[in-house]
Design a protein around this motif. Sequence first.
Motif, PDB file in Angstrom:
ATOM      1  N   PHE A   1       0.937   6.150  -6.443  1.00  0.00           N
ATOM      2  CA  PHE A   1       1.681   4.976  -6.012  1.00  0.00           C
ATOM      3  C   PHE A   1       0.966   4.224  -4.897  1.00  0.00           C
ATOM      4  CE2 PHE A   1       5.035   7.991  -7.509  1.00  0.00           C
ATOM      5  CZ  PHE A   1       5.373   7.292  -8.661  1.00  0.00           C
ATOM      6  N   GLY A   2      -0.368   4.172  -4.945  1.00  0.00           N
ATOM      7  CA  GLY A   2      -1.109   3.486  -3.896  1.00  0.00           C
ATOM      8  C   GLY A   2      -1.916   2.298  -4.350  1.00  0.00           C
ATOM      9  N   VAL A   3      -1.837   1.927  -5.635  1.00  0.00           N
ATOM     10  CA  VAL A   3      -2.713   0.858  -6.143  1.00  0.00           C
ATOM     11  C   VAL A   3      -1.934  -0.384  -6.575  1.00  0.00           C
ATOM     12  CG1 VAL A   3      -4.538   2.436  -6.880  1.00  0.00           C
ATOM     13  CG2 VAL A   3      -2.693   1.862  -8.475  1.00  0.00           C
ATOM     14  N   MET A   4      -0.651  -0.459  -6.256  1.00  0.00           N
ATOM     15  CA  MET A   4       0.155  -1.590  -6.735  1.00  0.00           C
ATOM     16  C   MET A   4       0.112  -2.792  -5.808  1.00  0.00           C
ATOM     17  SD  MET A   4       2.024   1.534  -7.125  1.00  0.00           S
ATOM     18  CE  MET A   4       3.643   1.382  -6.388  1.00  0.00           C
ATOM     19  N   PHE A   5      -0.515  -2.662  -4.636  1.00  0.00           N
ATOM     20  CA  PHE A   5      -0.393  -3.688  -3.603  1.00  0.00           C
ATOM     21  C   PHE A   5      -1.657  -4.512  -3.393  1.00  0.00           C
ATOM     22  CE2 PHE A   5       2.386  -0.070  -2.583  1.00  0.00           C
ATOM     23  CZ  PHE A   5       3.616  -0.693  -2.675  1.00  0.00           C
ATOM     24  N   PHE A   6      -2.642  -4.376  -4.260  1.00  0.00           N
ATOM     25  CA  PHE A   6      -3.884  -5.126  -4.100  1.00  0.00           C
ATOM     26  C   PHE A   6      -3.620  -6.629  -4.221  1.00  0.00           C
ATOM     27  CE2 PHE A   6      -6.007  -1.170  -5.893  1.00  0.00           C
ATOM     28  CZ  PHE A   6      -6.515  -0.771  -4.672  1.00  0.00           C
ATOM     29  N   GLY A   7      -4.236  -7.414  -3.316  1.00  0.00           N
ATOM     30  CA  GLY A   7      -4.124  -8.858  -3.419  1.00  0.00           C
ATOM     31  C   GLY A   7      -4.841  -9.402  -4.635  1.00  0.00           C
ATOM     32  N   ASP A   8      -5.963  -8.793  -5.014  1.00  0.00           N
ATOM     33  CA  ASP A   8      -6.718  -9.173  -6.208  1.00  0.00           C
ATOM     34  C   ASP A   8      -6.985  -7.890  -6.994  1.00  0.00           C
ATOM     35  OD1 ASP A   8      -8.579  -9.917  -8.148  1.00  0.00           O
ATOM     36  OD2 ASP A   8      -9.613 -11.322  -6.819  1.00  0.00           O
ATOM     37  N   PRO A   9      -6.081  -7.505  -7.907  1.00  0.00           N
ATOM     38  CA  PRO A   9      -6.222  -6.211  -8.581  1.00  0.00           C
ATOM     39  C   PRO A   9      -7.519  -6.061  -9.369  1.00  0.00           C
ATOM     40  CG  PRO A   9      -4.010  -7.088  -8.885  1.00  0.00           C
ATOM     41  CD  PRO A   9      -4.826  -8.184  -8.278  1.00  0.00           C
ATOM     42  N   VAL A  10      -7.967  -7.099 -10.055  1.00  0.00           N
ATOM     43  CA  VAL A  10      -9.198  -6.971 -10.842  1.00  0.00           C
ATOM     44  C   VAL A  10     -10.378  -6.690  -9.920  1.00  0.00           C
ATOM     45  CG1 VAL A  10     -10.803  -8.163 -12.378  1.00  0.00           C
ATOM     46  CG2 VAL A  10      -8.335  -8.389 -12.744  1.00  0.00           C
ATOM     47  N   ALA A  11     -10.484  -7.446  -8.824  1.00  0.00           N
ATOM     48  CA  ALA A  11     -11.576  -7.219  -7.878  1.00  0.00           C
ATOM     49  C   ALA A  11     -11.486  -5.821  -7.272  1.00  0.00           C
ATOM     50  CB  ALA A  11     -11.546  -8.272  -6.774  1.00  0.00           C
ATOM     51  N   ALA A  12     -10.264  -5.371  -6.957  1.00  0.00           N
ATOM     52  CA  ALA A  12     -10.089  -4.056  -6.348  1.00  0.00           C
ATOM     53  C   ALA A  12     -10.519  -2.950  -7.308  1.00  0.00           C
ATOM     54  CB  ALA A  12      -8.635  -3.870  -5.933  1.00  0.00           C
ATOM     55  N   PHE A  13     -10.050  -3.014  -8.553  1.00  0.00           N
ATOM     56  CA  PHE A  13     -10.421  -1.966  -9.505  1.00  0.00           C
ATOM     57  C   PHE A  13     -11.892  -2.054  -9.884  1.00  0.00           C
ATOM     58  CE2 PHE A  13      -5.785  -1.626 -10.222  1.00  0.00           C
ATOM     59  CZ  PHE A  13      -5.659  -0.251 -10.115  1.00  0.00           C
ATOM     60  N   ALA A  14     -12.475  -3.248  -9.863  1.00  0.00           N
ATOM     61  CA  ALA A  14     -13.921  -3.352 -10.096  1.00  0.00           C
ATOM     62  C   ALA A  14     -14.684  -2.654  -8.972  1.00  0.00           C
ATOM     63  CB  ALA A  14     -14.337  -4.822 -10.190  1.00  0.00           C
ATOM     64  N   ASN A  15     -14.186  -2.774  -7.738  1.00  0.00           N
ATOM     65  CA  ASN A  15     -14.819  -2.080  -6.617  1.00  0.00           C
ATOM     66  C   ASN A  15     -14.704  -0.574  -6.783  1.00  0.00           C
ATOM     67  OD1 ASN A  15     -16.193  -2.160  -4.077  1.00  0.00           O
ATOM     68  ND2 ASN A  15     -14.270  -1.671  -3.036  1.00  0.00           N
ATOM     69  N   LEU A  16     -13.548  -0.096  -7.239  1.00  0.00           N
ATOM     70  CA  LEU A  16     -13.375   1.336  -7.475  1.00  0.00           C
ATOM     71  C   LEU A  16     -14.214   1.812  -8.661  1.00  0.00           C
ATOM     72  CD1 LEU A  16      -9.521   1.617  -6.921  1.00  0.00           C
ATOM     73  CD2 LEU A  16     -11.351   2.206  -5.323  1.00  0.00           C
TER      74      LEU A  16
END
Length: 295
Positions: A121-136
């Motif tokens: 339950f820690g990945v729902m708050f990204f301002g830009d989810p695509v950019a965040a998951f691309a970084n991960l």
Amino acid sequence: MADIRNDQQEQAWNGYEGRHWATHRHRYDAVNGGFNEMLLAAVRPGDRVLDVGCGTGHLTRLAAARSGTGTALGIDLSAPMLAAARAAAAAEAVSNVDFLRADAQVHPFAPAGHDVVLSRFGVMFFGDPVAAFANLTRALRPGGRLAFVCLDDWRRGDLGAALAPLAALPDPPGDGAPSGGAPAGDDVPARGDAPTGGPLSLADPVVTRRVLTDAGLVDVDCARHEVAGTWGRDAADAGAFLAGWGPVRHRLAPLGPAVADRVRGELVAAMRPYTGPDGVRLRTAAWLVTARRPG
């Protein structure tokens, strides 16, 4: 913390929200701990684990133990929660774990430096989810694995009935809910809509699959689960805890004292049907999402 993109989240989780979670870490772990094993199934001996939005580090420490000779790094924006995580790791003598205060959306992780990325339950708050998951994705080695749980529509589990007293309340003033996300009747993205960066931003698996695919991940799978967690010893204890949870407190704050006290009493009453010999147990509806980096 030189670069923070999710600045509103950073402020919230270093304010009341983060302090409440740090103070009541055992209670929040009792609420959410039923999801641990399905996430830990992704961890193998020797793995370098990254736990995103690790909070007070419960899952991080368990992943460190599961990895054995490997390591676990927990990353979060919240200084109060990370202080609790470090104290717990020291008390439990977990030596292969570390914690980092940073924004996972933009932090320069070592490329291919992790075998598996987890999040409870820690990945729902990204301002830009695509950019965040691309970084991960870049932080994962080729073939590395991602596994996280995110909320489904809260009305589909027991929590919806427990929060029914809030349904008739007016929306709070200002520019929205705190990071925990105030439950609201329509707080669910429409099917196919872009995520909103709130607690239900990944509640639609169509949205989640698109986000992760656009971020460069493959073999995306979303499996729905309902898992019971313990909210308190009895209805009074659970209702008081629920009233102090950031999203609920946010809804109660603008009300007059008499109305707020009435709603708190209704929250206690709403907990009574879920009370048993093991305390107050509510089912949380969530998605277990898995994927991997190609290669």
